[in-house]
Scaffold this active site. Structure first.
Site, short mmCIF file in Angstrom:
data_model
loop_
_atom_site.label_atom_id
_atom_site.label_comp_id
_atom_site.label_asym_id
_atom_site.label_seq_id
_atom_site.Cartn_x
_atom_site.Cartn_y
_atom_site.Cartn_z
N GLU A 326 35.23 36.99 37.60
CA GLU A 326 34.18 37.33 38.58
C GLU A 326 32.86 36.67 38.20
O GLU A 326 31.84 37.34 37.99
CB GLU A 326 34.04 38.84 38.71
CG GLU A 326 35.27 39.50 39.32
CD GLU A 326 35.07 40.96 39.65
OE1 GLU A 326 35.71 41.45 40.61
OE2 GLU A 326 34.29 41.64 38.96
N GLU A 432 42.38 40.66 42.62
CA GLU A 432 42.12 42.07 42.33
C GLU A 432 41.98 42.83 43.64
O GLU A 432 41.21 42.42 44.52
CB GLU A 432 40.83 42.25 41.52
CG GLU A 432 40.89 41.81 40.09
CD GLU A 432 39.64 42.18 39.32
OE1 GLU A 432 38.97 43.16 39.72
OE2 GLU A 432 39.33 41.50 38.32
#
Length: 794
Positions: A326, A432
Site C-alpha cells: 500500500e 486485499e
C-alpha cells in the site's frame, strides 16, 4: 416503534404525522441486495406505479421508519377500521422459461378471513402462499416453474375491521442455474492472506470443517483456494509473550513451506518495515533508521535478495513478489515519501527491490506493485503515471486493496480496474478485501467493522452477506476487459480472536468478525465462493435489534449539528465521500473526518456562539488510543479539559460542571497508526448559560465557584502540547448573552424525537409566529388532502 402501533390510529392524526415527518425527516439509509428483481417498483418507493388494485380504500403506500432491512422508505399497507377486501397485483411479461422464486417481506396484525401472496399463470391457475400471523417482518417464498410468457403476482386480503397487513421488497428471481458466474481465466487467483496464522495457532486457535478438526490450509484448498499471501517484516518491533517475533524471516519460511506442501502458489509481500506498513505509516526497520539514502537502497536490495534465497533454499520459492505494501504515499519514510509529486526517491527504492527479485528468481516471476483505495481511479493514474515516468517499468501486476466501507462502491472499483488494466497494459488483482459475517465481538477489543460499515457497504453482516460481497468482487475482476482480471486475495480469513493473537503484542484483534471461520474456528459456508462455478444466494436482511434511545440526552441540545468544522488535514474516503472535517458533525453517521497525519492531528468545531456544554460523544476509528479536548471562546486562546484514554470506539465524556465554549478542539495525542479520525462528534449542553460565578479547570476537573474559561492555560497550536496551570493568569470573566438568532434556530432544529435535539425554549416571537403559520399550513393541507383522497386513511 412497531408499525402496527403507528398505522392503527385515527387517519387524520396519522396523516398529520406523515406530513410532519416529511418536513423534518432526513433521507433514510437503504441496504443494497446484490441481485435485481423482475418485479417493477418492488419496494413501493414509487407508490403503486406498475401495480394495479381492486381500488379498496384500505390500500396505501405510506412512508415508515419500521421496515425490513433492505426496505427504503415506503411499504404496501392494508388497513381500514371496517371489514375490507384488498388486492394489489402486477403482471410480468416476457419471462424466459425456468425455475423462479417469488418472495416478499410481510408483517400483520389483527384478524383475517384469508390473506396470501399469489401467482396466477396464463389460463387462470393460481398458486397461493398463505400469510400467517407473525410478530415482526417475515420473509415468505413461493417457487414456480415458468414457461415463456407472462405471470401475475399479487397480495390478497379478506380482513376483519382494524386488521393490518404490510408488504415490502417483492422479488421474482431465477433459481439455481438462473445465474452463472462470468467465465474466468484458467489461472484465476482464489487467494487468501494467512500472515497471522502461526500466531493464531500458537495461542490456541483450532480449525474445523463439518465438525472435523483439520489443518486450515487443507480446509481452504478443499473449498478451492489456490494462492496464499504472506507479509515479511525486517526487525519486527513486536515480541510476544511466547518470545516469538511473528512475520520475521523464520516465521515466514515456516508458513511458506506449509503453503507449498498444500500445493498452493505463494505471493511474498515485502513491507520493508518492522511493523504494519500502510498509507498511514511506512516506518523504516530499526536497523535502517540511520542509513544514508544510498545505504538504504542497498538495504532494500539485500533484504529482498536474502529473504528470497532463504525461501528458495527451504523449498518455498515465491510465485509472485510484491514490492512494498500500500505504497500510494511512498515507503520507508521519510526518504521514500512522495513530496510535491516527486517520485524519484521512491522509484529508486522500488527498483532496488525489483532488481533483487530478478537477480534471485529470474525474469519469469511476476512482480506486483500495490496501492490502497481500489475505487479511486484518479489516485491510481497519478501514482502509476508518476512512478513509470521515473523509470519503474518492470512489473506485471497491479494490486489494489478494496474494502467497500473505505474505498468506494463496486462501480468505482470496476471503473478503476478496467481503466488501469488497459492504460498500463497490466493484469489487476484485488489483493486485499474482506467483509464481516457478524457484528458480534469475540475478544473485547473493538472491531473495525460495525453497523456503520455495514450501512456504508450495503450488504448484511451475515455469512450470506459476506459470501455475496466476495462473489460480487470476483465478478468485477472476472469482467475486466482483455482477460486482465487475475483474481482476488481475501485478507486474513483465519485470524481468529483468540487471546494473545492480537494485532500487536498485548492488544486484541479488531478483525475476527471479518474472518471466514466463526469464533470457535468452524469453517463458514461463505468459503464456498472459492469453488469455481459457485453462486451464493442473495442474502436476506440481517435481523436488526431495536436501538435503545439514550434518555439522558433527551433534555439536552445538540449544539454541534451541522456547525462549521476545521482540521489540521484530511485524507481518504468513507461513506461515499471524502473524509472532510464537516462530516463529523453532519446528520449522516456513516461518514467520517479522517487523516493520515497521525499523532498531533487536530479537528475543531465552531458552535457559532458561546454555549453551555455538558457531554461530548465521539465515535473514533480503530487505532486512536488517546486524545485531548480543548475549548475556547475566541478560537485563539484554548484551555485544556484534559487528556482521555480511548477505552471504547464510542466515547461518552461528561464535562466539568458549568463548562461553556464557542470552539471545541480534539487533538490526537496517541495512536497506533497515522490513519486517525472519527465517525461523529456530538457536543451536548443546556440552552442557558450557567448563572453561577467563575470556576477553575485543574487536571480536567472543575473547582467550585469558577468556570473553565476563567482559568489560566497555555496557548495552543497543532504542534505543541497543551497545558493548564491553575491560577497562572487571572482573566476577567465576561457575561455573555445566550440569544440565539432566528436563522440558527431553524438550522439546528431536527425532526421530532431525534436524540438530543429539540426546539429551544428561547425561540423568538418571530420564530413562534413562523411555526404557527407552518402548523396552519399543515392543517389546511391535511383537510384538503382528506377530502380528495379518502382511500389514504391508515
Amino acid at each position: 416503534m412497531r408499525l402496527k402501533k403507528i398505522v392503527k390510529r385515527n387517519s387524520k392524526v396519522m396523516l398529520i404525522a406523515i406530513l410532519l415527518a416529511g418536513i423534518f425527516a432526513g433521507t433514510p439509509l437503504s441496504t443494497t441486495l446484490a441481485e435485481s428483481s423482475l418485479v417493477k417498483n418492488h419496494s413501493f418507493e414509487n407508490d403503486l406505479d406498475s401495480w394495479e388494485t381492486n381500488e379498496s380504500e384500505a390500500i396505501t403506500t405510506p412512508e415508515s421508519g419500521w421496515l425490513p432491512e433492505g426496505g427504503e422508505s415506503k411499504l404496501l399497507n392494508y388497513w381500514l377500521d371496517e371489514a375490507y377486501v384488498a388486492d394489489t397485483y402486477q403482471t410480468i411479461n416476457g419471462i424466459e422459461g425456468g425455475s423462479y422464486m417469488l418472495s416478499a417481506w410481510v408483517a400483520n396484525d389483527g384478524g383475517f378471513n384469508e390473506s396470501y401472496m399469489y401467482i396466477e399463470r396464463p389460463g387462470g391457475e393460481v398458486l397461493k402462499e398463505e400469510i400467517s400471523s407473525v410478530e415482526g417482518w417475515t420473509k415468505i417464498e413461493k417457487p414456480i416453474e415458468v414457461e415463456n410468457g407472462e405471470i401475475k403476482i399479487g397480495f390478497y386480503a379478506d380482513a376483519e375491521p382494524g386488521a393490518w397487513l404490510g408488504v415490502d421488497i417483492v422479488q421474482l428471481v431465477p433459481e439455481g442455474s438462473g445465474e452463472q458466474p462470468t467465465p474466468e481465466r484458467d489461472d484465476f487467483i482464489y487467494g487468501v492472506d494467512i500472515s497471522t496464522l502461526t500466531k493464531v495457532e500458537d495461542y490456541g486457535g483450532v480449525f474445523y470443517d463439518q465438525g472435523e478438526e483439520n489443518d486450515v490450509l487443507d480446509i481452504l484448498t478443499s473449498y478451492g483456494s489456490n494462492w496464499a499471501r504472506l507479509k515479511v517484516w525486517e526487525d519486527p518491533v513486536d515480541v510476544y509473550e511466547n518470545g516469538m517475533a511473528y512475520n520475521d524471516l523464520d516465521d515466514t519460511i515456516e508458513k511458506a513451506v506449509r503453503i507449498k506442501k498444500a500445493d498452493m502458489k505463494f505471493l511474498l509481500n515485502f513491507h520493508y518495515s518492522g511493523f504494519w506498513a500502510d498509507p498511514g505509516r511506512q516506518d523504516k526497520p530499526a536497523s535502517w533508521e540511520d542509513l544514508s539514502f544510498e545505504e538504504l537502497k542497498q538495504a532494500v536490495y539485500d533484504h529482498t535478495a536474502d529473504t528470497i534465497e532463504a525461501l528458495v533454499e527451504a523449498g518455498a520459492e515465491p510465485d509472485m513478489v510484491q514490492v512494498g505494501n500500500e505504497i500510494r504515499p511512498g515507503m520507508l519514510f521519510d526518504d521514500g515519501r512522495i513530496v510535491d509529486n516527486d517520485f524519484s526517491n521512491l522509484a529508486e527504492l522500488v527498483n532496488s527491490g525489483i532488481d533483487a527479485v530478478r537477480d534471485t528468481l529470474g525474469d519469469e516471476v511476476e512482480i506486483m506493485l500495490h496501492l490502497d483505495q481500489g475505487g479511486d481511479n484518479s489516485a491510481y493514474r497519478w501514482w502509476f503515471d508518476g512512478i513509470i515516468a521515473e523509470g519503474v517499468t518492470d512489473f506485471q501486476v497491479i494490486g489494489a486493496s478494496y474494502y467497500p466501507y473505505w474505498h468506494g462502491t463496486l462501480e468505482d472499483l470496476e471503473y478503476n480496474l478496467n481503466d488501469i488494466s488497459e492504460r498500463y497494459e497490466r493484469d489487476v488483482v484485488v489483493v486485499e478485501t474482506a467483509y464481516a459475517y457478524t457484528l458480534e465481538d469475540q475478544d473485547g477489543h473493538s472491531n473495525i467493522f460495525t453497523s456503520a460499515e455495514e450501512n456504508i457497504a450495503g450488504y448484511p453482516a451475515t455469512v450470506e452477506g459476506q459470501a455475496r460481497f466476495l462473489y460480487d468482487v470476483m465478478e468485477v475482476v472476472r469482467n475486466v476487459p482483455n482477460d486482465r482480471g487475475y483474481g482476488i486475495f481475501y485478507w486474513e480469513p483465519a485470524w481468529l480472536g483468540v487471546e494473545g493473537a492480537g494485532w500487536t503484542a498485548g492488544e486484541g484483534n479488531a478483525w475476527e468478525n471479518q474472518a471466514m471461520f466463526d469464533f470457535e474456528g468452524n469453517a463458514l459456508e461463505s468459503l464456498n465462493v472459492f469453488t469455481r462455478g459457485y453462486v451464493p444466494p442473495v442474502p436476506e436482511p440481517r435481523a436488526v435489534e431495536e436501538v435503545e434511545v439514550d434518555e439522558t440526552l433527551a433534555d439536552l441540545i445538540l449544539h454541534s449539528l451541522n456547525k462549521p468544522a476545521n482540521a489540521s488535514s484530511s485524507a481518504g474516503h468513507g461513506g461515499g465521500k471524502d473524509n472532510a472535517p464537516e462530516n463529523a458533525v453532519e446528520e449522516d453517521e456513516n461518514t467520517s473526518w479522517g487523516t493520515d497525519e497521525g499523532v498531533n492531528a487536530w479537528w475543531s468545531v465552531d458552535l457559532l456562539e458561546i454555549v453551555p456544554l455538558e457531554r461530548i460523544l465521539i465515535h473514533f476509528w480503530d487505532g486512536v488510543n488517546e486524545f485531548e479536548i480543548e475549548i475556547s471562546d475566541n478560537g485563539v486562546d484554548f484551555t485544556s479539559l484534559g487528556t482521555y484514554e480511548v477505552t471504547s470506539s464510542n466515547m461518552d465524556i461528561t464535562l466539568p460542571e458549568d463548562t461553556t465554549a464557542r470552539y471545541v478542539k480534539v487533538t490526537i495525542t496517541e495512536a497506533t497508526s497515522n490513519w486517525v479520525g472519527f465517525m461523529y462528534f456530538k457536543a451536548y449542553g443546556n440552552e442557558e448559560l450557567p448563572k453561577e460565578g467563575p470556576s477553575t479547570v485543574e487536571n480536567g476537573e472543575v473547582e467550585e465557584g469558577e468556570t473553565p474559561e476563567s482559568s489560566g492555560g497555555g496557548e495552543t497550536n497543532s504542534d505543541t502540547e497543551k497545558t493548564v496551570e491553575n491560577g497562572s493568569e487571572d482573566k476577567e470573566t465576561q457575561e455573555t448573552e445566550f440569544d440565539k438568532k432566528e436563522d440558527d434556530e431553524a438550522e439546528e432544529t431536527s425532526k421530532p424525537g431525534e436524540e438530543g435535539d429539540r426546539l429551544p425554549d428561547t425561540a423568538t416571537s418571530k420564530f413562534n409566529l413562523f411555526m404557527l403559520g407552518m402548523l396552519l399550513l399543515v392543517i389546511g393541507t391535511t383537510v384538503f388532502f382528506l377530502s380528495r383522497r379518502k382511500q389514504l386513511r391508515l
